[in-house]
Design a protein around this motif. Structure first.
Motif, PDB file in Angstrom:
ATOM      1  N   ARG A  18      39.859   9.622  37.140  1.00 46.96           N
ATOM      2  CA  ARG A  18      39.977   8.930  35.857  1.00 46.96           C
ATOM      3  C   ARG A  18      38.613   8.855  35.191  1.00 46.96           C
ATOM      4  O   ARG A  18      37.610   8.518  35.831  1.00 46.96           O
ATOM      5  N   PHE A  19      38.557   9.191  33.895  1.00 52.22           N
ATOM      6  CA  PHE A  19      37.301   9.129  33.139  1.00 52.22           C
ATOM      7  C   PHE A  19      37.265   7.858  32.306  1.00 52.22           C
ATOM      8  O   PHE A  19      38.212   7.551  31.576  1.00 52.22           O
ATOM      9  N   ASN A  20      36.162   7.120  32.416  1.00 50.42           N
ATOM     10  CA  ASN A  20      35.971   5.890  31.648  1.00 50.42           C
ATOM     11  C   ASN A  20      34.727   6.030  30.781  1.00 50.42           C
ATOM     12  O   ASN A  20      33.635   6.315  31.301  1.00 50.42           O
ATOM     13  N   PRO A  21      34.831   5.841  29.473  1.00 49.55           N
ATOM     14  CA  PRO A  21      33.660   5.981  28.607  1.00 49.55           C
ATOM     15  C   PRO A  21      32.711   4.790  28.729  1.00 49.55           C
ATOM     16  O   PRO A  21      33.138   3.643  28.839  1.00 49.55           O
ATOM     17  N   LEU A  22      31.418   5.086  28.746  1.00 48.40           N
ATOM     18  CA  LEU A  22      30.380   4.071  28.736  1.00 48.40           C
ATOM     19  C   LEU A  22      29.333   4.465  27.690  1.00 48.40           C
ATOM     20  O   LEU A  22      29.036   5.652  27.535  1.00 48.40           O
ATOM     21  N   PRO A  23      28.741   3.497  26.993  1.00 47.69           N
ATOM     22  CA  PRO A  23      27.742   3.846  25.975  1.00 47.69           C
ATOM     23  C   PRO A  23      26.449   4.324  26.615  1.00 47.69           C
ATOM     24  O   PRO A  23      26.076   3.904  27.719  1.00 47.69           O
ATOM     25  N   ALA A  24      25.759   5.219  25.907  1.00 47.25           N
ATOM     26  CA  ALA A  24      24.447   5.701  26.340  1.00 47.25           C
ATOM     27  C   ALA A  24      23.659   6.099  25.099  1.00 47.25           C
ATOM     28  O   ALA A  24      24.240   6.486  24.085  1.00 47.25           O
ATOM     29  N   ILE A  25      22.344   5.989  25.175  1.00 48.85           N
ATOM     30  CA  ILE A  25      21.522   6.382  24.037  1.00 48.85           C
ATOM     31  C   ILE A  25      21.613   7.893  23.869  1.00 48.85           C
ATOM     32  O   ILE A  25      21.923   8.627  24.810  1.00 48.85           O
ATOM     33  N   ASN A  26      21.326   8.368  22.660  1.00 54.08           N
ATOM     34  CA  ASN A  26      21.403   9.807  22.443  1.00 54.08           C
ATOM     35  C   ASN A  26      20.153  10.497  22.975  1.00 54.08           C
ATOM     36  O   ASN A  26      19.112   9.864  23.207  1.00 54.08           O
TER      37      ASN A  26
END
Length: 370
Positions: A18-26
């Motif tokens: 299962r893939f879960n999105p998490l924020p990250a800087i560009n």
């Protein structure tokens, strides 16, 4: 279960998880901070990461979290009460003592003579390393966690378990605490952007694989190709989708991405940014490296491989066509470099993630949490 920035989701196509999105800087912000020598993450960014981490951890309740430079897990996993293992490069281990601290390519190194810049860096490095720990310590205080006494190396390796994706022969760290271990190189390659093959040139020509990856000095690719077109070599260049229009040459073929492990096995030399990913692709195949490092981790890795006699370094901030040609010529023609790369390949053979990670997971319950 996998959690990562949605921008890299395509790398997990076909992975049964299962893939879960998490924020990250560009990537641009990340590289800008490295060039300035500033902390990569400020406290507000880390705070946002912790909020996202905690939401995911409380929803999924994993038995163990393994993070790869997700520094916020130092806080969020502890707050959630879940054991946390971090994947780290051994050059950041507080137990590794490099013979010297190389000068990274910073904004000031492009305008100052190198001897002056090196002297300034020797003085400023300890202060800067402690400054880089400050954002994390401010966040830890907010959550009632003890501050990290040390510097950025202690921040990068603050976890219940630390897994070094290197071989100890390159980064001798002495006896490690029970909760830290080497697990060997993380050999990974992206899917090729198209079917690939070496350019159709003379069979006796040496093969050169070039990739500066996602964090190298991609602006140097036109000059690298310009040098290659005048040499008796055939070359494959992977741009990682970071370069604009590039010069063409009959002996050079360019692609957005290439299967680095596979290409390295058929190359005579690998030219890269000096980072561990591509260095180990080359070294595990017994192929010498020409490193063009920019950030400190790349310089530390290049230094270690150069001490093993399997790399030549060309500074990204002092790049010249003549220096690059000389380095490539040496890597192609110095037989001792190929022998030394073969020795490193033998070191790598003793470390396979498909064996060391399951062994770590079996040992988790028996390893004291640090």
């Amino acid at each position: 279960m996998i959690a990562a920035d949605p921008r890299v989701r395509h790398h997990f196509t076909g992975v049964d998880a299962r893939f879960n999105p998490l924020p990250a800087i560009n990537a641009a912000d990340f590289l800008r901070a490295l060039r300035r020598g500033a902390p990569v993450y400020d406290t507000p960014t880390l705070r946002r990461y912790v909020d996202a981490d905690l939401s995911l951890l409380r929803d999924t309740r994993p038995d163990l979290v393994i993070g790869d430079f997700r520094l916020s897990l130092s806080v969020s996993a502890r707050v959630a009460g879940i054991p946390y293992a971090t994947i780290a490069s051994a050059c950041w281990s507080p137990h590794y003592r490099p013979p010297r601290w190389p000068l990274p390519a910073l904004t000031l190194t492009r305008s100052l003579p190198l001897p002056v810049a090196r002297a300034l860096f020797r003085t400023a490095r300890p202060i800067a390393f402690h400054r880089h720990a400050a954002p994390m310590n401010r966040l830890r205080r907010e959550y009632g966690l003890p501050v990290i006494h040390g510097d950025v190396r202690d921040v990068y390796t603050d976890a219940d378990y630390v897994l070094y994706t290197d071989v100890p022969e390159l980064f001798p760290a002495g006896p490690l605490p029970a909760n830290q271990r080497f697990v060997g190189p993380a050999l990974w390659e992206p899917a090729p952007s198209a079917p690939w093959s070496w350019p159709d040139t003379a069979e006796e020509h040496a093969r050169v694989y070039v990739t500066l990856g996602s964090s190298g000095a991609a602006e140097l690719l036109p000059r690298i190709i310009g040098a290659l077109r005048t040499m008796p070599v055939t070359a494959l260049v992977a741009t990682a989708w970071r370069a604009g229009p590039l010069p063409t040459a009959p002996n050079v073929r360019v692609a957005g991405s290439l299967p680095g492990i596979e290409v390295a096995k058929s190359a005579s030399v690998v030219v890269c940014n000096g980072g561990t990913l591509t260095c180990y692709q080359a070294l595990s195949a017994g192929v010498p490296v020409v490193g063009i490092p920019s950030n400190l981790e790349q310089f530390l890795t290049c230094d270690a491989v150069e001490r093993a006699g399997a790399a030549v370094t060309v500074r990204a901030d002092r790049f010249s066509t003549a220096a690059f040609r000389n380095a490539l010529d040496r890597a192609l023609n110095d037989a001792s470099m190929r022998r030394n790369a073969g020795e490193v390949a033998r070191w790598c053979e003793g470390w396979r993630l498909e064996q060391t990670i399951p062994a770590f997971l079996r040992d988790v319950d028996a390893v004291p949490i640090g």
